[in-house]
Design a protein around this motif. Sequence first.
Motif, PDB file in Angstrom:
ATOM      1  N   GLY A 317       0.783  -1.223   0.000  1.00  0.00           N
ATOM      2  CA  GLY A 317       0.000   0.000   0.000  1.00  0.00           C
ATOM      3  C   GLY A 317       0.813   1.270   0.000  1.00  0.00           C
ATOM      4  N   VAL A 318       2.151   1.153  -0.132  1.00  0.00           N
ATOM      5  CA  VAL A 318       3.018   2.332  -0.010  1.00  0.00           C
ATOM      6  C   VAL A 318       3.870   2.556  -1.255  1.00  0.00           C
ATOM      7  N   ASP A 319       4.649   1.549  -1.678  1.00  0.00           N
ATOM      8  CA  ASP A 319       5.579   1.804  -2.776  1.00  0.00           C
ATOM      9  C   ASP A 319       5.848   0.550  -3.601  1.00  0.00           C
ATOM     10  N   MET A 326      -3.331  -4.130  -0.974  1.00  0.00           N
ATOM     11  CA  MET A 326      -3.569  -4.219   0.482  1.00  0.00           C
ATOM     12  C   MET A 326      -3.855  -2.868   1.130  1.00  0.00           C
ATOM     13  N   LYS A 327      -4.255  -1.883   0.330  1.00  0.00           N
ATOM     14  CA  LYS A 327      -4.624  -0.593   0.911  1.00  0.00           C
ATOM     15  C   LYS A 327      -5.871  -0.749   1.780  1.00  0.00           C
ATOM     16  N   ASP A 328      -5.922   0.036   2.855  1.00  0.00           N
ATOM     17  CA  ASP A 328      -7.075   0.044   3.768  1.00  0.00           C
ATOM     18  C   ASP A 328      -7.346  -1.330   4.369  1.00  0.00           C
ATOM     19  N   THR A 329      -6.283  -2.098   4.582  1.00  0.00           N
ATOM     20  CA  THR A 329      -6.377  -3.381   5.281  1.00  0.00           C
ATOM     21  C   THR A 329      -5.334  -3.380   6.396  1.00  0.00           C
ATOM     22  N   ARG A 377      -3.480 -13.147  -6.606  1.00  0.00           N
ATOM     23  CA  ARG A 377      -3.051 -11.953  -5.884  1.00  0.00           C
ATOM     24  C   ARG A 377      -4.063 -11.567  -4.809  1.00  0.00           C
ATOM     25  N   GLU A 378      -5.336 -11.740  -5.113  1.00  0.00           N
ATOM     26  CA  GLU A 378      -6.358 -11.451  -4.110  1.00  0.00           C
ATOM     27  C   GLU A 378      -6.198 -12.371  -2.904  1.00  0.00           C
ATOM     28  N   ALA A 379      -5.921 -13.651  -3.163  1.00  0.00           N
ATOM     29  CA  ALA A 379      -5.719 -14.601  -2.066  1.00  0.00           C
ATOM     30  C   ALA A 379      -4.474 -14.237  -1.261  1.00  0.00           C
ATOM     31  N   CYS A 384      -2.191 -12.072   3.777  1.00  0.00           N
ATOM     32  CA  CYS A 384      -1.337 -11.080   4.437  1.00  0.00           C
ATOM     33  C   CYS A 384      -2.144 -10.218   5.409  1.00  0.00           C
ATOM     34  N   ALA A 385      -3.350  -9.833   5.000  1.00  0.00           N
ATOM     35  CA  ALA A 385      -4.196  -9.030   5.882  1.00  0.00           C
ATOM     36  C   ALA A 385      -4.566  -9.818   7.139  1.00  0.00           C
ATOM     37  N   TYR A 386      -4.833 -11.109   6.972  1.00  0.00           N
ATOM     38  CA  TYR A 386      -5.156 -11.953   8.128  1.00  0.00           C
ATOM     39  C   TYR A 386      -3.967 -12.026   9.090  1.00  0.00           C
ATOM     40  N   LEU A 387      -2.774 -12.275   8.535  1.00  0.00           N
ATOM     41  CA  LEU A 387      -1.582 -12.377   9.382  1.00  0.00           C
ATOM     42  C   LEU A 387      -1.297 -11.053  10.087  1.00  0.00           C
TER      43      LEU A 387
END
Length: 394
Positions: A317-319, A326-329, A377-379, A384-387
């Motif tokens: 979400g940065v660079d 993964m923005k806003d997660t 990529r969605e998975a 990553c968001a879960y972890l």
Amino acid sequence: LGPEFRYSTGVYTAGEIDREGVLHGDLVLKGSGDPLLDEPALQGIIEDLKARGLKRVAGAIVGDTGDFDRSPYGWGWSWDYLSASYAAPAGALNFNKNVISIVVEPAAEPGSPARVTLKPSSGHMRLRSSVMTGERGSSRSVSRERDAGATTVTVTGSVPAGGDAAIDAVVAVLDPAQFTVDCFRDMLISSGIPVDGRARKGSAPAGARMLARHVSKPLREIVTDLNKWSDNLIAECLLRTLGSVRKGSGSVSAGRDVVMEFLEKQAGIEPGAVSMADGSGLSRLNLVTCDSFIRLLDYMYRHRHGTDFMESLPVAGVDGTLRNRMKDTPAEGKVRAKTGYIGGVSSLSGYVTTAAGQPLAFSLIFNNQVGTVAPCREAQDEICAYLAGLTEKL
């Protein structure tokens, strides 16, 4: 090599510069594999040569590739993408990322041929164009193809009348060393230093002295460019550089030997768990297990240069290649990872810091996907968001 390693590209001669500023002899440009040599770098060399009184070269411009071999591609690369920018050839001498931009400018009236030029312009690439000027408001569609194993590029398509000149495509060069010295010769002439001879490949004669050189930025910054943006050319040049510095041969095989020795003897990875065919991962002969990536990530986390390595990775979400993911997660700003992609394959390996403050290494590889890899990529992003959201330590 170390984070402070720098590439050096030097200009040598065995001739003498007389009182009129004429060099009686060849001017040799010797490379060491710098993947980021560009026009400002060569212009800086030219200004240094001018400061030494050089006003004309009575000899040739020679490209010296040292101990780098003549195989610019990885093992198992496919012929059908060799003209693409992501498959640009690698060598001791590289210039402008070893690609040429195709600039198309429409004619004033529809039905007339468009003006097509190559940038940088040099004798390295021949142009064959059938691009036409279409009606005002029509779509702009330009495609290009370089003849296999040749230096002729064919450009086709249509651009709308009334439009501006624009870069519509890029094409990889065939021979990076020849391309570099061709452009260097052209730049010398454009800078007011005539060159009597042609540009060719060769070696610096014994006893040649250095007149000027360009030194690259440090390796830590080059590796950051590589990892943030998945730069294949940098990866291929680094593999050959490892072979050159550690084995005396700037080749894929020598570089591979250095990497495999490191993985086995230092990172503790079983030799049979990795099959390496190039530096960039473009070849389908590359094979690796997720466990091997985890072992490598764990080793680098504890390495004395681990901070440099981790800071080179894209941040979710940065660079880099993760800037829009993964923005806003919970993973935004908490994941540092390297992406990987070829047709039907998508991977993501790196580090995530959980909500509990625990650093974790992860590796996610999807193979043999039919159609788009977007679901992969969605998975990856969801995992990553879960972890990142874990509130208790594992």
